[in-house]
Design a protein around this motif. Structure first.
Motif, mmCIF file in Angstrom:
data_model
loop_
_atom_site.group_PDB
_atom_site.id
_atom_site.type_symbol
_atom_site.label_atom_id
_atom_site.label_comp_id
_atom_site.label_asym_id
_atom_site.label_seq_id
_atom_site.Cartn_x
_atom_site.Cartn_y
_atom_site.Cartn_z
ATOM 1 N N ILE A 78 53.526 34.318 47.739
ATOM 2 C CA ILE A 78 53.649 35.020 46.450
ATOM 3 C C ILE A 78 53.568 34.053 45.250
ATOM 4 O O ILE A 78 52.796 34.305 44.318
ATOM 5 C CB ILE A 78 54.939 35.878 46.408
ATOM 6 C CG1 ILE A 78 54.871 36.970 47.486
ATOM 7 C CG2 ILE A 78 55.160 36.491 45.033
ATOM 8 C CD1 ILE A 78 53.857 38.063 47.230
ATOM 9 N N PRO A 79 54.316 32.935 45.256
ATOM 10 C CA PRO A 79 54.135 31.985 44.138
ATOM 11 C C PRO A 79 52.701 31.494 44.022
ATOM 12 O O PRO A 79 52.188 31.324 42.906
ATOM 13 C CB PRO A 79 55.074 30.836 44.488
ATOM 14 C CG PRO A 79 56.063 31.408 45.420
ATOM 15 C CD PRO A 79 55.372 32.496 46.165
ATOM 16 N N ILE A 80 52.053 31.289 45.166
ATOM 17 C CA ILE A 80 50.662 30.832 45.120
ATOM 18 C C ILE A 80 49.781 31.908 44.497
ATOM 19 O O ILE A 80 48.896 31.626 43.683
ATOM 20 C CB ILE A 80 50.170 30.447 46.533
ATOM 21 C CG1 ILE A 80 50.953 29.246 47.041
ATOM 22 C CG2 ILE A 80 48.679 30.140 46.527
ATOM 23 C CD1 ILE A 80 50.599 28.824 48.438
ATOM 24 N N LEU A 81 50.048 33.161 44.860
ATOM 25 C CA LEU A 81 49.268 34.270 44.279
ATOM 26 C C LEU A 81 49.431 34.286 42.760
ATOM 27 O O LEU A 81 48.450 34.390 42.024
ATOM 28 C CB LEU A 81 49.728 35.600 44.884
ATOM 29 C CG LEU A 81 48.988 36.842 44.387
ATOM 30 C CD1 LEU A 81 47.526 36.792 44.792
ATOM 31 C CD2 LEU A 81 49.625 38.116 44.915
ATOM 32 N N LYS A 82 50.695 34.150 42.292
ATOM 33 C CA LYS A 82 50.935 34.126 40.841
ATOM 34 C C LYS A 82 50.161 32.980 40.195
ATOM 35 O O LYS A 82 49.509 33.159 39.172
ATOM 36 C CB LYS A 82 52.430 33.958 40.559
ATOM 37 C CG LYS A 82 53.237 35.212 40.778
ATOM 38 C CD LYS A 82 54.690 34.949 40.376
ATOM 39 C CE LYS A 82 55.610 36.037 40.889
ATOM 40 N NZ LYS A 82 57.017 35.575 40.930
ATOM 41 N N GLY A 83 50.255 31.804 40.809
ATOM 42 C CA GLY A 83 49.555 30.641 40.277
ATOM 43 C C GLY A 83 48.062 30.874 40.210
ATOM 44 O O GLY A 83 47.401 30.510 39.237
ATOM 45 N N ARG A 84 47.523 31.523 41.256
ATOM 46 C CA ARG A 84 46.075 31.745 41.287
ATOM 47 C C ARG A 84 45.642 32.750 40.232
ATOM 48 O O ARG A 84 44.554 32.639 39.673
ATOM 49 C CB ARG A 84 45.639 32.215 42.676
ATOM 50 C CG ARG A 84 45.693 31.082 43.648
ATOM 51 C CD ARG A 84 44.863 31.302 44.871
ATOM 52 N NE ARG A 84 44.804 30.031 45.601
ATOM 53 C CZ ARG A 84 44.246 29.867 46.765
ATOM 54 N NH1 ARG A 84 43.668 30.880 47.368
ATOM 55 N NH2 ARG A 84 44.230 28.690 47.342
ATOM 56 N N ILE A 85 46.510 33.740 39.980
ATOM 57 C CA ILE A 85 46.162 34.724 38.947
ATOM 58 C C ILE A 85 46.106 34.021 37.584
ATOM 59 O O ILE A 85 45.153 34.203 36.817
ATOM 60 C CB ILE A 85 47.162 35.899 38.950
ATOM 61 C CG1 ILE A 85 46.946 36.732 40.219
ATOM 62 C CG2 ILE A 85 46.985 36.764 37.712
ATOM 63 C CD1 ILE A 85 47.988 37.782 40.468
ATOM 64 N N ILE A 86 47.109 33.181 37.315
ATOM 65 C CA ILE A 86 47.102 32.442 36.042
ATOM 66 C C ILE A 86 45.850 31.563 35.967
ATOM 67 O O ILE A 86 45.149 31.536 34.955
ATOM 68 C CB ILE A 86 48.368 31.571 35.903
ATOM 69 C CG1 ILE A 86 49.614 32.452 35.886
ATOM 70 C CG2 ILE A 86 48.304 30.736 34.618
ATOM 71 C CD1 ILE A 86 50.909 31.674 35.928
ATOM 72 N N ALA A 87 45.560 30.868 37.047
ATOM 73 C CA ALA A 87 44.395 29.979 37.057
ATOM 74 C C ALA A 87 43.113 30.772 36.840
ATOM 75 O O ALA A 87 42.220 30.329 36.120
ATOM 76 C CB ALA A 87 44.338 29.214 38.373
ATOM 77 N N ALA A 88 43.029 31.966 37.451
ATOM 78 C CA ALA A 88 41.825 32.785 37.300
ATOM 79 C C ALA A 88 41.662 33.227 35.846
ATOM 80 O O ALA A 88 40.548 33.227 35.316
ATOM 81 C CB ALA A 88 41.899 34.001 38.217
ATOM 82 N N ILE A 89 42.796 33.593 35.210
ATOM 83 C CA ILE A 89 42.721 34.019 33.799
ATOM 84 C C ILE A 89 42.237 32.842 32.936
ATOM 85 O O ILE A 89 41.342 32.992 32.101
ATOM 86 C CB ILE A 89 44.094 34.528 33.315
ATOM 87 C CG1 ILE A 89 44.418 35.844 34.034
ATOM 88 C CG2 ILE A 89 44.095 34.728 31.805
ATOM 89 C CD1 ILE A 89 45.841 36.315 33.832
#
Lengths: 343, 473
Positions: free
Chosen positions: B179-190
């Motif tokens: 889950i933290p990785i998913l959050k990080g990836r969403i921020i990175a994608a934005i």
């Protein structure tokens, strides 16, 4: 919950020193006891946290006091609390059949995504971005071409320019993006006879092309093709498509991204998209020419001339080229010309 | 296999063979030099000390031994650290042999007392078949869920690789959560989307995006380093990272950004190709220095059991590696292009053809792989052999030519299997690296003192929002 009692031998690490002690873990519904040579740790079964199964690797069992017991994997450890999502994945991973099925399914999805999904998605996105957003990009490209002396001022006589512009205005009349178009004349020793569509509606026609053409209809044929690129918003579309493809390729080759295979794959896939865009623009040009009472045969004629001067595509292995083979394009144009004459 | 790698190491590390007696005959001193050279792959600093000691006693540097090679040729053949090669080259050109009367018999070179050194084996126990299944499931689920599964895929993959990497018989443990990785990836994608749009469509936004990125970058570096460290455990003790935003900002920008800005300014002004080439050379040296600085920074702030790591690599080390690989690739390319041109004139009579394209492009790709593999092999050795964590050191004896073979065969296997052999290729590389790496410890592991892992769990929760970018050593 613990149904059968568990008895495992492994190693215990207290978290304070990187040295372990041989330990025995005994668990049943009533409680968990861990015995080492000089320590006894006890707790309730639901206080333990077991790492998910991953192939045949050792499992890590975390105790509430911060200590950790490591032991070989076995089915009975699944009775402890662990992450549900990963258990499903671990189960899938345990079956060779699923891996094979997964690969087959994936190939199907990749193929569908590549030929249908991605172009459709790109089209949807492009429809929702106004052509004005591309104007700045087009102007910058034109300025760069001028600055790098790839494009020089045109030497065409004013009356020739006027004739070409007249044809151009006739072609664009009534098209959805009619207002966005602008024709630019340039001389280009490096590109020879050529025409280019830039994002936002700028079309460049080189002196070489106008001089090569036998009549205005042949120039119109090439301009119609470039208008097709702009009507279909090909520059933006290919940008979006390329981004999707890059994402897809990097997810497949993630482990070996640095090997450069990804780069090779994206060149080949990018070429096939580009060929599709070119033939779309060709077909657009044929119908636009027909609507103006110009035979698509003019397109075939100018393509043959371009081929002979060396501008048109001479590469025969199709996946190495951004444009479809010239012979195919000429055949299509002649086919369209026959249909038009038959009407 | 374990026994095999054992012998590979022990041959290189038998210290007692390098015995330097100032009264020894000329020939024995030369033997000692060759032994020290052989040693240098594993322990560059100790070997350097020995070699200088032998020099100060006097040695015939151009004597041919070991298959008719001089000391310099021998060092090159064994792919010794560049510093050793440089010193030998200097010695060889400085006038030789050293006059025998220069040998000062009073300089008795002490052999350091044998410290109790224990070797900790590093092994990789993953298999291609197991990883193939994990890879196939990960890939399939990632594509079906349009990428949403990718954090889980990453965690599964990392768990697999970590728990099959054994140090002293105990596996590593990956504690990262999806889950933290998913959050990080969403921020990175934005962030990526913002950058992409501003670079392609809304270029007037570009200066702001660059400015924000400038201040964000140090933060990304420390967050991802902390995430990687705190989620890597061995024997129930996690690594830690104690770098701060300020220190990261300093390490990333000062001492690097100012000269780079000046040199970049010069490049933009200059049109003379020779000057441009020189400036470009200086710029790449600066880049190498910056690269080494960042690596040192990350190591210095990585902690295991209260002991900070120390990485003694310098810009010149990286520069030479990239420089040499650049030469390898450029050389291969020139030869291929000349050959292709010759073929065009003779076989194809001046006609461009696809066959000709193939015979040019394929070897160029192979040349690129070779250069890439060379850089990888050299970087791995450079970093591991210069990394110290308390009493723990490492020894990496990866050979560039093995690595080149490995990469070229991997590339061919992947291409001809249409990607199906990717897991096999990956496992092969990891196995090779583990077999050529081992840790050694002077003293006891007890110097590493952990806080109880209740603490590390709290620290783990604290890094719940972060970037999942791999900046590991």
């Amino acid at each position: 919950m613990i149904e059968s009692s568990i008895n495992k031998i492994g190693e215990y690490f207290d978290g304070n020193r990187p040295t372990g002690q041989t330990a025995t873990l005994q668990a049943h519904a009533g409680g968990v006891v861990l015995l080492t040579e000089n320590e006894t740790v006890s707790c309730q079964p639901d206080e333990l946290l077991v790492s998910p199964r991953i192939a045949g690797a050792k499992r890590f069992i975390q105790f509430p006091n911060g200590g950790q017991f490591q032991c070989e994997d076995s089915e009975e450890l699944d009775q402890f609390k662990q992450e549900k999502t990963e258990a499903v994945v671990a189960w899938l991973e345990s079956m060779v059949g699923f891996a094979v099925l997964g690969i087959a399914l994936m190939l199907f999805i990749l193929q569908w995504g590549y030929f249908t999904g991605i172009p459709k998605a790109a089209e949807l996105i492009v429809e929702n971005i106004s052509i004005e957003a591309e104007v700045e990009m087009g102007e910058k490209t034109l300025a760069a071409l001028d600055e790098l002396k790839i494009m020089l001022p045109s030497n065409l006589a004013p009356d020739v320019k006027k004739k070409v512009l007249g044809k151009f205005n006739k072609l664009r009349r009534g098209l959805p993006h009619e207002k966005a178009y602008r024709l630019e004349f340039r001389r280009s020793p490096s590109m020879g006879a050529n025409a280019i569509a830039l994002p936002g509606g700028i079309i460049i026609v080189t002196d070489g092309l106008v001089n090569l053409a036998k009549n205005m209809n042949e120039v119109a044929a090439v301009m119609a093709h470039e208008i097709g690129h702009i009507e279909y918003r090909h520059s933006l579309k290919s940008m979006v498509q390329d981004s999707f493809i890059a994402l897809l390729i990097s997810s497949v080759t993630g482990d070996i991204s640095a090997l450069g295979i990804a780069g090779m794959a994206s060149v080949i896939t990018g070429n096939s998209y580009s060929q599709k865009l070119e033939s779309d623009a060709d077909n657009f040009a044929f119908s636009l020419l027909k609507s103006q009472d110009i035979s698509p045969a003019h397109f075939a004629n100018i393509m043959i001339k371009l081929y002979n001067t060396g501008v048109a595509n001479k590469v025969k292995v199709s996946f190495l080229s951004t444009h479809p083979p010239t012979q195919e394009r000429v055949n299509n144009a002649e086919q369209a010309a026959r249909e038009w004459a038959g009407q | 296999m374990a026994g095999d790698s054992e012998s590979k190491f022990s041959k290189q590390n038998d210290y007692s063979r390098v015995y330097i007696d100032p009264n020894a005959p000329w020939d024995e001193r030369n033997d000692a030099l060759f032994e020290a050279i052989l040693l240098s792959n594993g322990k560059p600093y100790d070997a350097l000390e020995k070699i200088l000691a032998i020099f100060s006693g006097g040695v015939n540097i151009n004597a041919r031994k070991e298959g008719g090679k001089t000391a310099l040729e021998y060092a090159k053949y064994h792919e010794c650290p560049l510093r050793i090669v440089t010193i030998l080259r200097e010695a060889a050109t400085e006038g030789n042999p050293t006059p025998i009367d220069l040998i000062d018999t009073t300089v008795a070179i002490e052999i350091p007392p044998q410290v109790e050194t224990k070797y900790l084996d590093i092994a990789f126990t993953g298999t291609a078949m197991e990883y193939f299944r994990i890879w196939a499931v990960n890939l399939c689920l990632t594509i079906i869920t349009l990428g949403l599964f990718s954090p889980w895929a990453k965690v599964r993959k990392k768990r697999y690789f970590y728990s099959h990497t054994l140090l002293d018989g105990t596996p590593f443990e990956y504690r990262g959560q999806p889950i933290p990785i998913l959050k990080g990836r969403i921020i990175a994608a934005i962030l990526f989307l913002i950058w992409y749009l501003s670079s392609h469509l809304f270029q007037y936004l570009m200066p702001y995006v660059i400015a924000i990125g400038f201040f964000l970058f140090p933060w990304i570096v420390i967050r991802s380093s902390a995430f990687n460290s705190r989620n890597s455990a061995w024997r129930n003790m996690t690594l830690d990272f104690d770098g701060t935003y300020g220190s990261a900002f300093n390490a990333l920008y000062f001492g690097g950004i100012v000269p780079v800005a000046i040199v970049t300014g010069l490049i933009l002004q200059e049109t003379n190709p020779q000057v441009l080439a020189a400036v470009f050379g200086i710029l790449s040296l600066f880049f190498a220095m910056w690269f080494a600085r960042v690596k040192r920074y990350i190591a210095q702030h990585t902690v295991f059991g209260g002991q900070h790591a120390e990485l003694s690599v310098w810009g010149m080390d990286f520069f030479l590696i990239y420089f040499i690989s650049g030469f390898v690739v450029a050389g291969v390319s020139i030869v291929i292009v000349i050959a292709a041109m010759a073929l065009k004139e003779t076989v194809f009579q001046g006609q461009a053809s696809e066959v000709q394209m193939f015979i040019t492009v394929v070897p160029l790709y192979l040349g690129y792989f070779a250069g890439y593999a060379y850089v990888q092999a050299r970087n791995i050795n450079l970093i591991w052999n210069h990394l110290v964590i308390g009493p723990l050191r490492f020894e990496s004896i990866v050979k560039a030519r093995d690595y080149i073979k490995l990469y070229v065969t991997n590339a061919l296997a992947i291409i001809f299997s249409l990607g199906l052999l990717i897991p096999w290729a990956k496992i092969r590389v990891l196995k090779y690296r583990a077999e050529h790496l081992r840790a050694e410890i002077k003293g006891e592991l007890d110097v590493f003192q952990g806080t109880t892992s209740a603490d590390t769990h709290a620290a783990g929760a604290e890094v719940s929002e972060l970037f999942d970018i791999d900046l590991s050593l």
